[in-house]
Design an enzyme around this catalytic site. Structure first.
Site, PDB file in Angstrom:
ATOM      1  CB  SER A  19      21.632  -6.863  36.922  1.00  0.00           C
ATOM      2  OG  SER A  19      22.592  -6.218  36.121  1.00  0.00           O
ATOM      3  CB  THR A  64      29.790  -8.107  37.303  1.00  0.00           C
ATOM      4  OG1 THR A  64      30.472  -6.862  37.210  1.00  0.00           O
ATOM      5  CG2 THR A  64      29.350  -8.337  38.744  1.00  0.00           C
ATOM      6  CE  LYS A  68      31.864  -8.021  33.066  1.00  0.00           C
ATOM      7  NZ  LYS A  68      31.656  -6.806  32.270  1.00  0.00           N
ATOM      8  CG  ASN A  89      28.046  -9.545  29.596  1.00  0.00           C
ATOM      9  OD1 ASN A  89      27.927 -10.329  28.650  1.00  0.00           O
ATOM     10  ND2 ASN A  89      27.248  -8.515  29.749  1.00  0.00           N
ATOM     11  CG  ASP A 104      29.411  -5.804  28.879  1.00  0.00           C
ATOM     12  OD1 ASP A 104      28.288  -5.582  29.376  1.00  0.00           O
ATOM     13  OD2 ASP A 104      30.362  -6.279  29.519  1.00  0.00           O
ATOM     14  N   GLY A 129      40.461   5.382  27.784  1.00  0.00           N
ATOM     15  CA  GLY A 129      40.495   4.183  28.613  1.00  0.00           C
ATOM     16  C   GLY A 129      40.788   2.954  27.778  1.00  0.00           C
ATOM     17  N   GLY A 132      38.591  -3.248  30.570  1.00  0.00           N
ATOM     18  CA  GLY A 132      37.621  -4.215  30.063  1.00  0.00           C
ATOM     19  C   GLY A 132      36.470  -3.565  29.297  1.00  0.00           C
ATOM     20  CB  ALA A 133      34.281  -0.701  30.067  1.00  0.00           C
ATOM     21  N   GLY A 248      25.543   6.563  30.421  1.00  0.00           N
ATOM     22  CA  GLY A 248      26.031   5.207  30.702  1.00  0.00           C
ATOM     23  C   GLY A 248      24.953   4.177  31.001  1.00  0.00           C
TER      24      GLY A 248
END
Ligand code: ATR
Length: 284
Positions: A19, A64, A68, A89, A104, A129, A132-133, A248
């Site tokens: 970032s 991050t 979070k 985030n 996100d 999955g 969190g994502a 990604g």
């Protein structure tokens, strides 16, 4: 003399973050008087960081792992999206007030639709999955109007919890959990318009053994949140079958762009941001 205001990202660890490179490139190019720093903040130091952020007049910061959820206690307002996902985030500091957002979800959707042309309405997705994502992705897809989302996770209980919770919150989309079983997943694939990997499988070139993409529709999109390598074994297999792939780095770029807008009120130059991101990715 005009002052420079600080932005940044907090995490533990933080050295790997892309970032700073991405934001500083676009801030510099646009002549913005901000500088974006990586802050190594351990859980024990989170409270001190928040105090310092207010004293030093930070404009805002990204959050991050592992903060979070922990950052919530310091926020005076949390967006409905961040509340539903259960993670913040991006924080905007205004005076002594801290506001929490989740970019996100919006970043994922924006990048998916812009980069692949995927039209979410009435479509079916299979999400691998349930961490969190995955929560951000499932939320974004359901909000965008998908008809059905199946979630498969190695630890089934986590997928079940996610499906139940979001099923109640996002009633227009059918959200179900399915076993993380490759032969069952292969049987589901012919009905899937979008396959998303939100697990860490694909990092270090690890792969989903036995997953057969042959049965996916020709129009299906395969999306992977892993950004290093940019083309994971899953995306390579999809490319070999001439399917559309979504890498990604797209989510990374657009979550950053949406945070940038929250801090500066301006749209960032995405090309500069993307170039810096891909360059930083090569160096890490
Ligand atoms: P993130 O915020 O990146 O989603 P996370 O919340 O730790 O990180 O979630 C990691 C996800 O990757 C989970 O779905 C995890 O499955 P479990 O819930 O069973 O742990 C998944 N994952 C990690 N390593 C995996 C592996 N080797 N095979 C399958 N799934 C894996």
């Amino acid at each position: 003399m005009k002052t420079i205001q600080l932005l940044g990202i907090i995490g533990d660890p933080i050295a790997h973050s892309l970032s700073p490179a991405m934001h500083n490139a676009v801030l510099r190019k646009g002549g913005f008087r901000y500088f974006y720093l990586p802050f190594h903040v351990t859980p024990q130091k989170l409270k001190d960081f928040i105090r310092d952020a207010v004293i030093l007049h930070l404009k805002g910061f990204n959050v991050t792992i592992p903060h979070k959820e922990a950052v919530w206690q310091y926020l005076s307002w949390i967006s409905p999206e961040a509340k539903a996902i259960g993670a913040v985030n991006t924080v905007v500091v205004s005076g002594r007030r801290l506001k929490g957002y989740n970019t996100d979800a919006g970043g994922y959707l924006r990048s998916l639709t812009e980069e692949t042309g995927f039209r979410p309405r009435e479509k079916t997705a299979l999400v691998l999955g349930a961490g969190g994502a995955s929560r951000a992705v499932v939320y974004a897809l359901a909000k965008a109007g998908l008809k059905e989302i199946a979630v498969a996770n190695r630890t089934r209980a986590r997928a079940r919890k996610l499906a139940r919770e979001f099923g109640k919150k996002l009633r227009k989309t059918r959200i179900v959990d399915v076993p993380f079983d490759v032969s069952l997943i292969n049987r589901l694939l012919p009905d899937v318009d979008l396959l998303v990997n939100t697990t860490s499988v694909g990092m270090n070139r690890s792969a989903f053994r036995g997953l057969r993409l042959d049965s996916l529709k020709k129009s299906a999109v395969v999306s992977d949140l892993v950004y290093k390598p940019r083309f994971t074994p899953l995306l390579r297999a999809a490319k070999r079958r001439r399917l559309k792939v979504h890498t990604g780095d797209g989510m990374l770029l657009h979550q950053g762009a949406q945070a940038f807008r929250l801090w500066t009120g301006r749209r960032p130059d995405l090309r500069t941001m993307k170039k810096a991101l891909l360059q930083a990715l090569k160096l890490k």
